[in-house]
Write an enzyme that holds these catalytic residues in place. Structure first.
Site, PDB file in Angstrom:
ATOM      1  NE  ARG A  32      -4.167  -1.291   0.152  1.00  0.00           N
ATOM      2  CZ  ARG A  32      -4.472  -2.656  -0.692  1.00  0.00           C
ATOM      3  NH1 ARG A  32      -3.466  -3.056  -1.435  1.00  0.00           N
ATOM      4  NH2 ARG A  32      -5.345  -3.361  -0.746  1.00  0.00           N
ATOM      5  CD  GLU A  83      -1.580   3.882  -6.154  1.00  0.00           C
ATOM      6  OE1 GLU A  83      -2.522   3.431  -6.332  1.00  0.00           O
ATOM      7  OE2 GLU A  83      -0.683   3.191  -5.383  1.00  0.00           O
ATOM      8  CG  HIS A 133      -1.706  -0.412  -7.704  1.00  0.00           C
ATOM      9  ND1 HIS A 133      -2.416   0.559  -6.717  1.00  0.00           N
ATOM     10  CD2 HIS A 133      -1.771  -1.596  -7.134  1.00  0.00           C
ATOM     11  CE1 HIS A 133      -2.713  -0.210  -5.672  1.00  0.00           C
ATOM     12  NE2 HIS A 133      -2.580  -1.343  -5.997  1.00  0.00           N
TER      13      HIS A 133
END
Length: 532
Positions: free
Chosen positions: A233, A262, A281
């Site tokens: 994370r 993000e 990601h």
């Protein structure tokens, strides 16, 4: 006929499971904005999402018929679970469907760092044939890999790293030594993991405990030239501290699949360095994983509407419907007691004992016990721990759980919930609670102190010598820090002339307050407890 709205891109296999189920009406509308989704969701009984759609309170409130939100994947950060829970909406996920993919991506990034693969690829594409020191890498065999967090992904990383002949050490705040030995890992304190590891990877939730876990202080304790990987994370790494570590040479290289923001901005300073490897990601983004999580969530949605079966729910205790209204206050009490005793005791649990006396022993005991476990474990693993997952987490970490039921009464109380933590060396701490006349959670006993205190909001907990003037001294310190007090509750322990006081505070106090209070005459202990 139940209506299901799939509002993210889902694999065809998952869609086929839903569409081929008799009695389900399925619509596929990926890519909706929050406003458009709030309009579209009206009249649907279930939503199926991945990480793209934001299931906010606005979306949840827009459809009175909504009963289920299914997440194809493990993370539910894009779902307002609290808002869903208040509406009685079940939130399900697929916690193991993408574990293999994320573990493989972690090791791919570690290889890329160790052998400087992206940099060599870029150089060759630019027409440079360079085989010298610039691209001289390192073998992973024989190196020590530190793994922070031994959940599904962390365990798979360990298995694969050991197959590469790496030495693996692990830190997990609630993994017992016995369980670590059973799964064949060397459990170490976090400071030792920082100091001994040639490479470090993190596999924990993002919580108050893990936010900026890798900061300047942690970096300073690491072996010079360490390689860091984060596929868990964004926010677990303090990116500014990582940059400083790279600039000083303390860190030898960093690979990031996740970021504090993000998508990250294009001019992110880490992107300018050739000792940094980044991916957008992609940890769970393989054809196999996407198909697997889509199939799993589709099967779970079908089972729920066909038979009422609830699988991998993150917010629902299991009990008969007619018990819910009576049991809910005790479920809340148990969670608050677990939260309180975990924070104020400072013990890492090896055993958690739940005592149910009177009415709570006759209601949804399993749900009450699970709620207490969630309160304790959230101290270590973040607020994502819930009544459904807590028993499995405790079992997985090797924590013994005992549930004791008694008919009552218990002293002057007809109904009691007790939560006891036993830590390393046999040290223990116990909190006892009951419901007040207004049905709210009340703390009535803590480690031999008799009291009656509210378990709500930020609370300062002090143990002191029982003498005149201590309360005034404490009040003076709070006044100096401009802290308002909502309420004060006091208790005594006659065996050693000690007193306890719980100060309900307004606002978020500065942690420096606790350190100053510890220096007040006759104050033994001071702790800030964050209660719901």
């Amino acid at each position: 006929m139940p209506r299901v709205l799939v509002c993210d891109i889902l694999s065809e296999k998952g869609l086929e499971i839903l569409r081929s189920t008799p009695g389900l009406e399925v619509d596929y509308k990926p890519g909706l904005s929050e406003d458009d989704l709030a309009k579209a969701v009206v009249g649907y009984d279930a939503l199926v999402v991945r990480s793209g759609s934001k299931i906010t309170a606005k979306v949840i409130e827009a459809s009175p018929s909504l009963r289920l939100v299914g997440r194809a994947g493990i993370g539910v950060e894009n779902i307002d679970v609290e808002a869903a829970s208040k509406r009685g909406i079940i939130v399900m996920n697929t916690p193991t469907g993408n574990a293999v993919t994320t573990a493989e991506h972690t090791l791919s990034l570690l290889f890329a760092l160790a052998r400087r693969i992206p940099q060599a690829d870029a150089a060759l594409r630019a027409g440079r044939w360079e085989r010298g020191a610039a691209f001289q890498g390192h073998e992973l065999a024989g190196k020590t890999l530190g793994v922070v967090g031994l959940g599904n992904v962390g365990r798979m990383v360990v298995e694969r790293a050991k197959a590469l002949r790496m030495n693996v050490i692990v830190h997990d705040p609630v993994l017992t030594p016995e369980r670590a030995a059973a799964v064949g890992v060397h459990l170490v304190p976090l400071d030792d993991l920082w100091a001994w590891s040639d490479a470090i990877t993190v596999h924990t939730p993002l919580s108050d405990e893990t936010h900026h876990l890798v900061d300047d202080d942690a970096v300073s304790r690491m072996k010079r030239g360490v390689l860091l990987v984060n596929c868990a994370r964004g926010g677990i790494f303090d990116e500014a501290a990582v940059l400083r570590g790279l600039e000083s040479g303390q860190i030898g290289g960093v690979a990031l699949d996740v970021f504090e923001e993000e998508p990250p901005r294009a001019d992110h300073p880490l992107f300018k360095r050739d000792d940094v490897v980044v991916t957008p990601h992609l940890g769970a983004n393989t054809e196999e994983a996407l198909e697997r999580v889509a199939s799993e969530i589709a099967d779970q949605v079908v089972a729920y509407f066909a038979t009422g079966t609830i699988v991998n729910a993150v917010n629902v205790p299991s009990m008969p419907r007619d018990m819910v209204s009576k049991a809910t206050p005790y479920i809340d009490l148990a969670n608050r007691l677990g939260t309180f005793i975990a924070q104020v005791s400072g013990l890492k649990p090896t055993t958690i004992e739940i005592e149910l006396v009177g009415e709570p022993s006759e209601l949804g005991a399993q749900a009450i016990t699970a709620s207490a476990l969630a309160g304790v474990l959230a101290r270590f693993l973040g607020r994502g721990v819930n009544q459904v997952s807590a028993p499995f987490i405790a079992q997985d970490r090797g924590i013994r759980v005992r549930e004791v039921r008694m008919a009552g009464p218990y002293g002057r109380y007809n109904a009691i919930v007790g939560v006891k933590i036993v830590g390393d060396g046999g040290r223990s701490a116990t909190a006892l609670g009951t419901l007040g006349a207004d049905g709210t959670a009340r703390l009535v006993g803590w480690d031999g102190f008799d009291l009656e205190a509210s378990l709500t909001g930020p609370t300062l907990v002090l143990t002191t010598l029982d003498r005149p003037g201590v309360v005034g001294d404490v009040g003076s310190v709070l006044g100096k820090h401009a802290i308002n007090v909502r309420q004060i509750q006091l208790g005594l322990r006659s065996s050693d002339n000690k007193a306890v006081s719980l100060w309900g505070l307004a606002g978020d106090p500065n942690p420096a307050l606790v350190e100053e209070l510890k220096r007040v005459a006759d104050v033994d202990r001071a702790a800030l407890v964050d209660l719901p």
